[in-house]
Design a protein around this motif. Structure first.
Motif, PDB file in Angstrom:
ATOM      1  N   ILE A  80     -14.540  41.116  -7.008  1.00  0.00           N
ATOM      2  CA  ILE A  80     -14.584  40.955  -5.549  1.00  0.00           C
ATOM      3  C   ILE A  80     -15.717  40.005  -5.159  1.00  0.00           C
ATOM      4  O   ILE A  80     -15.550  39.142  -4.290  1.00  0.00           O
ATOM      5  CB  ILE A  80     -14.769  42.318  -4.852  1.00  0.00           C
ATOM      6  N   LEU A  81     -16.861  40.154  -5.826  1.00  0.00           N
ATOM      7  CA  LEU A  81     -18.008  39.277  -5.539  1.00  0.00           C
ATOM      8  C   LEU A  81     -17.673  37.822  -5.854  1.00  0.00           C
ATOM      9  O   LEU A  81     -17.965  36.916  -5.059  1.00  0.00           O
ATOM     10  CB  LEU A  81     -19.222  39.730  -6.349  1.00  0.00           C
ATOM     11  N   ILE A  82     -17.051  37.591  -7.003  1.00  0.00           N
ATOM     12  CA  ILE A  82     -16.670  36.223  -7.390  1.00  0.00           C
ATOM     13  C   ILE A  82     -15.680  35.644  -6.384  1.00  0.00           C
ATOM     14  O   ILE A  82     -15.806  34.490  -5.960  1.00  0.00           O
ATOM     15  CB  ILE A  82     -16.081  36.208  -8.814  1.00  0.00           C
ATOM     16  N   SER A  83     -14.689  36.437  -5.986  1.00  0.00           N
ATOM     17  CA  SER A  83     -13.690  35.984  -5.010  1.00  0.00           C
ATOM     18  C   SER A  83     -14.354  35.656  -3.669  1.00  0.00           C
ATOM     19  O   SER A  83     -14.004  34.663  -3.024  1.00  0.00           O
ATOM     20  CB  SER A  83     -12.615  37.056  -4.815  1.00  0.00           C
ATOM     21  N   THR A  84     -15.299  36.504  -3.254  1.00  0.00           N
ATOM     22  CA  THR A  84     -16.005  36.276  -1.985  1.00  0.00           C
ATOM     23  C   THR A  84     -16.803  34.980  -2.028  1.00  0.00           C
ATOM     24  O   THR A  84     -16.774  34.185  -1.085  1.00  0.00           O
ATOM     25  CB  THR A  84     -16.941  37.457  -1.672  1.00  0.00           C
ATOM     26  N   LEU A  85     -17.503  34.751  -3.148  1.00  0.00           N
ATOM     27  CA  LEU A  85     -18.288  33.528  -3.292  1.00  0.00           C
ATOM     28  C   LEU A  85     -17.391  32.292  -3.354  1.00  0.00           C
ATOM     29  O   LEU A  85     -17.732  31.242  -2.795  1.00  0.00           O
ATOM     30  CB  LEU A  85     -19.167  33.615  -4.545  1.00  0.00           C
ATOM     31  N   ALA A  86     -16.243  32.433  -4.014  1.00  0.00           N
ATOM     32  CA  ALA A  86     -15.293  31.314  -4.080  1.00  0.00           C
ATOM     33  C   ALA A  86     -14.765  30.983  -2.692  1.00  0.00           C
ATOM     34  O   ALA A  86     -14.640  29.809  -2.316  1.00  0.00           O
ATOM     35  CB  ALA A  86     -14.143  31.666  -5.022  1.00  0.00           C
ATOM     36  N   CYS A  87     -14.462  32.019  -1.905  1.00  0.00           N
ATOM     37  CA  CYS A  87     -13.991  31.826  -0.534  1.00  0.00           C
ATOM     38  C   CYS A  87     -15.080  31.176   0.314  1.00  0.00           C
ATOM     39  O   CYS A  87     -14.792  30.320   1.162  1.00  0.00           O
ATOM     40  CB  CYS A  87     -13.582  33.174   0.058  1.00  0.00           C
ATOM     41  N   LEU A  88     -16.330  31.565   0.080  1.00  0.00           N
ATOM     42  CA  LEU A  88     -17.462  30.977   0.794  1.00  0.00           C
ATOM     43  C   LEU A  88     -17.603  29.488   0.466  1.00  0.00           C
ATOM     44  O   LEU A  88     -17.807  28.664   1.359  1.00  0.00           O
ATOM     45  CB  LEU A  88     -18.743  31.730   0.431  1.00  0.00           C
ATOM     46  N   ILE A  89     -17.471  29.161  -0.809  1.00  0.00           N
ATOM     47  CA  ILE A  89     -17.561  27.753  -1.222  1.00  0.00           C
ATOM     48  C   ILE A  89     -16.440  26.936  -0.587  1.00  0.00           C
ATOM     49  O   ILE A  89     -16.667  25.823  -0.094  1.00  0.00           O
ATOM     50  CB  ILE A  89     -17.503  27.647  -2.764  1.00  0.00           C
ATOM     51  N   LEU A  90     -15.241  27.500  -0.563  1.00  0.00           N
ATOM     52  CA  LEU A  90     -14.109  26.810   0.069  1.00  0.00           C
ATOM     53  C   LEU A  90     -14.368  26.602   1.555  1.00  0.00           C
ATOM     54  O   LEU A  90     -13.991  25.569   2.122  1.00  0.00           O
ATOM     55  CB  LEU A  90     -12.823  27.614  -0.137  1.00  0.00           C
ATOM     56  N   ALA A  91     -15.018  27.569   2.193  1.00  0.00           N
ATOM     57  CA  ALA A  91     -15.338  27.438   3.621  1.00  0.00           C
ATOM     58  C   ALA A  91     -16.302  26.280   3.858  1.00  0.00           C
ATOM     59  O   ALA A  91     -16.190  25.554   4.854  1.00  0.00           O
ATOM     60  CB  ALA A  91     -15.938  28.743   4.152  1.00  0.00           C
ATOM     61  N   PHE A  92     -17.242  26.087   2.935  1.00  0.00           N
ATOM     62  CA  PHE A  92     -18.163  24.951   3.045  1.00  0.00           C
ATOM     63  C   PHE A  92     -17.414  23.619   2.976  1.00  0.00           C
ATOM     64  O   PHE A  92     -17.836  22.624   3.563  1.00  0.00           O
ATOM     65  CB  PHE A  92     -19.222  25.004   1.939  1.00  0.00           C
ATOM     66  N   PHE A  93     -16.293  23.632   2.237  1.00  0.00           N
ATOM     67  CA  PHE A  93     -15.471  22.432   2.107  1.00  0.00           C
ATOM     68  C   PHE A  93     -14.339  22.392   3.149  1.00  0.00           C
ATOM     69  O   PHE A  93     -13.373  21.661   2.995  1.00  0.00           O
ATOM     70  CB  PHE A  93     -14.885  22.332   0.691  1.00  0.00           C
ATOM     71  N   LYS A  94     -14.485  23.219   4.194  1.00  0.00           N
ATOM     72  CA  LYS A  94     -13.561  23.239   5.323  1.00  0.00           C
ATOM     73  C   LYS A  94     -12.151  23.707   4.957  1.00  0.00           C
ATOM     74  O   LYS A  94     -11.175  23.326   5.600  1.00  0.00           O
ATOM     75  CB  LYS A  94     -13.467  21.842   5.983  1.00  0.00           C
ATOM     76  N   PHE A  95     -12.052  24.543   3.915  1.00  0.00           N
ATOM     77  CA  PHE A  95     -10.745  25.101   3.543  1.00  0.00           C
ATOM     78  C   PHE A  95     -10.755  26.592   3.810  1.00  0.00           C
ATOM     79  O   PHE A  95     -11.623  27.318   3.321  1.00  0.00           O
ATOM     80  CB  PHE A  95     -10.425  24.837   2.074  1.00  0.00           C
ATOM     81  N   LYS A  96      -9.775  27.065   4.571  1.00  0.00           N
ATOM     82  CA  LYS A  96      -9.740  28.457   5.031  1.00  0.00           C
ATOM     83  C   LYS A  96      -8.739  29.268   4.210  1.00  0.00           C
ATOM     84  O   LYS A  96      -7.621  29.533   4.638  1.00  0.00           O
ATOM     85  CB  LYS A  96      -9.377  28.494   6.519  1.00  0.00           C
ATOM     86  N   ALA A  97      -9.156  29.662   3.014  1.00  0.00           N
ATOM     87  CA  ALA A  97      -8.286  30.505   2.185  1.00  0.00           C
ATOM     88  C   ALA A  97      -8.085  31.854   2.874  1.00  0.00           C
ATOM     89  O   ALA A  97      -8.989  32.377   3.524  1.00  0.00           O
ATOM     90  CB  ALA A  97      -8.898  30.701   0.801  1.00  0.00           C
ATOM     91  N   SER A  98      -6.906  32.422   2.711  1.00  0.00           N
ATOM     92  CA  SER A  98      -6.586  33.695   3.375  1.00  0.00           C
ATOM     93  C   SER A  98      -7.360  34.846   2.747  1.00  0.00           C
ATOM     94  O   SER A  98      -7.154  35.197   1.583  1.00  0.00           O
ATOM     95  CB  SER A  98      -5.090  33.970   3.280  1.00  0.00           C
ATOM     96  N   ILE A  99      -8.263  35.440   3.516  1.00  0.00           N
ATOM     97  CA  ILE A  99      -9.040  36.579   3.021  1.00  0.00           C
ATOM     98  C   ILE A  99      -8.132  37.799   2.842  1.00  0.00           C
ATOM     99  O   ILE A  99      -8.345  38.615   1.943  1.00  0.00           O
ATOM    100  CB  ILE A  99     -10.207  36.890   3.973  1.00  0.00           C
ATOM    101  N   HIS A 100      -7.112  37.915   3.694  1.00  0.00           N
ATOM    102  CA  HIS A 100      -6.137  39.006   3.526  1.00  0.00           C
ATOM    103  C   HIS A 100      -5.483  38.932   2.144  1.00  0.00           C
ATOM    104  O   HIS A 100      -5.384  39.941   1.433  1.00  0.00           O
ATOM    105  CB  HIS A 100      -5.050  38.925   4.602  1.00  0.00           C
ATOM    106  N   MET A 101      -5.052  37.729   1.755  1.00  0.00           N
ATOM    107  CA  MET A 101      -4.362  37.579   0.480  1.00  0.00           C
ATOM    108  C   MET A 101      -5.332  37.705  -0.692  1.00  0.00           C
ATOM    109  O   MET A 101      -4.952  38.211  -1.755  1.00  0.00           O
ATOM    110  CB  MET A 101      -3.636  36.235   0.427  1.00  0.00           C
ATOM    111  N   ILE A 102      -6.570  37.267  -0.507  1.00  0.00           N
ATOM    112  CA  ILE A 102      -7.586  37.447  -1.554  1.00  0.00           C
ATOM    113  C   ILE A 102      -7.758  38.932  -1.849  1.00  0.00           C
ATOM    114  O   ILE A 102      -7.754  39.359  -3.015  1.00  0.00           O
ATOM    115  CB  ILE A 102      -8.930  36.827  -1.117  1.00  0.00           C
ATOM    116  N   ALA A 103      -7.881  39.731  -0.797  1.00  0.00           N
ATOM    117  CA  ALA A 103      -8.105  41.172  -0.954  1.00  0.00           C
ATOM    118  C   ALA A 103      -6.890  41.869  -1.571  1.00  0.00           C
ATOM    119  O   ALA A 103      -7.028  42.651  -2.519  1.00  0.00           O
ATOM    120  CB  ALA A 103      -8.438  41.789   0.402  1.00  0.00           C
TER     121      ALA A 103
END
Length: 202
Positions: free
Chosen positions: A112-135
């Motif tokens: 979960i921590l790795i997924s959260t950090l990956a989502c955070l990095i994508l947000a820095f690059f202006k990409f909005k991965a679905s947090i619902h689908m990640i979870a």
């Protein structure tokens, strides 16, 4: 009618509920003897950290004007909540879950921590991965791994998870919250850390 149903799906299977769902599933399916008081202590402490605390932090961020809605509609809005959530998950890993006693849950939260950090990095690059689908994808992969690890038949649960995953994806598309690419990236970001970490405990 369909709009209200799909909107309800997004609420019922909110990302904040997925970590505790994984913990509950683990404790109900684990063949090991676990003291009931310890189980309740873990459930309560993890619920406070991963559910109640993030909700309180959201209201604080909203008061401060750092987020506009709970949907975190822009990548800019996501950065602080994702960073804070990563800290919360780190605390759970370091203080709540002992890898020698709860190795499955320990690596579940590492994933979960790795997924959260990956989502955070994508947000820095202006990409909005679905947090619902990640979870959802992360919990789904964890369920599959547990069924193999404990040699238990949970085909009904896995079939239900397939339906929930599809319904959640449909809901996010219907609500115009994400594109197909953002949903697919969410599944990848949620599932692959769990899949990779399985090698440490399966």
């Amino acid at each position: 009618m369909m709009h209200h149903i799909l909107k309800s799906v997004s609420i019922i299977f909110h990302p904040l509920l997925m970590p505790i769902a994984g913990v509950i599933f683990y404790f109900t399916k684990s063949p090991r003897f676990l003291d009931e008081d310890v189980i309740w202590a873990k459930l309560i402490s993890i619920s406070i950290l991963t559910l109640i605390l993030p909700i309180l932090m959201y209201f604080l961020l909203k008061i401060l004007g750092l987020v506009k809605s709970i949907n975190l509609e822009t990548t800019k809005e996501r950065i602080i909540p994702l960073f804070l959530n990563a800290l919360v998950i780190f605390i759970v890993i370091r203080r709540i879950l002992n890898p020698s006693q709860y190795i499955e849950l320990y690596y579940f939260f590492v994933g979960i921590l790795i997924s959260t950090l990956a989502c955070l990095i994508l947000a820095f690059f202006k990409f909005k991965a679905s947090i619902h689908m990640i979870a959802i994808a992360g919990v789904f992969m964890f369920f599959i791994a547990l069924s193999i690890h404990f040699s238990i038949n949970i085909n009904g649960t896995l079939a239900l998870m397939c339906i929930i995953t599809g319904a959640t994806a449909t809901s996010r598309l219907h609500l115009n919250a994400h594109t197909y690419q953002e949903l697919i990236m969410g599944i990848i970001v949620g599932m692959f850390p769990q899949l990779i970490l399985v090698t440490y405990w399966l």
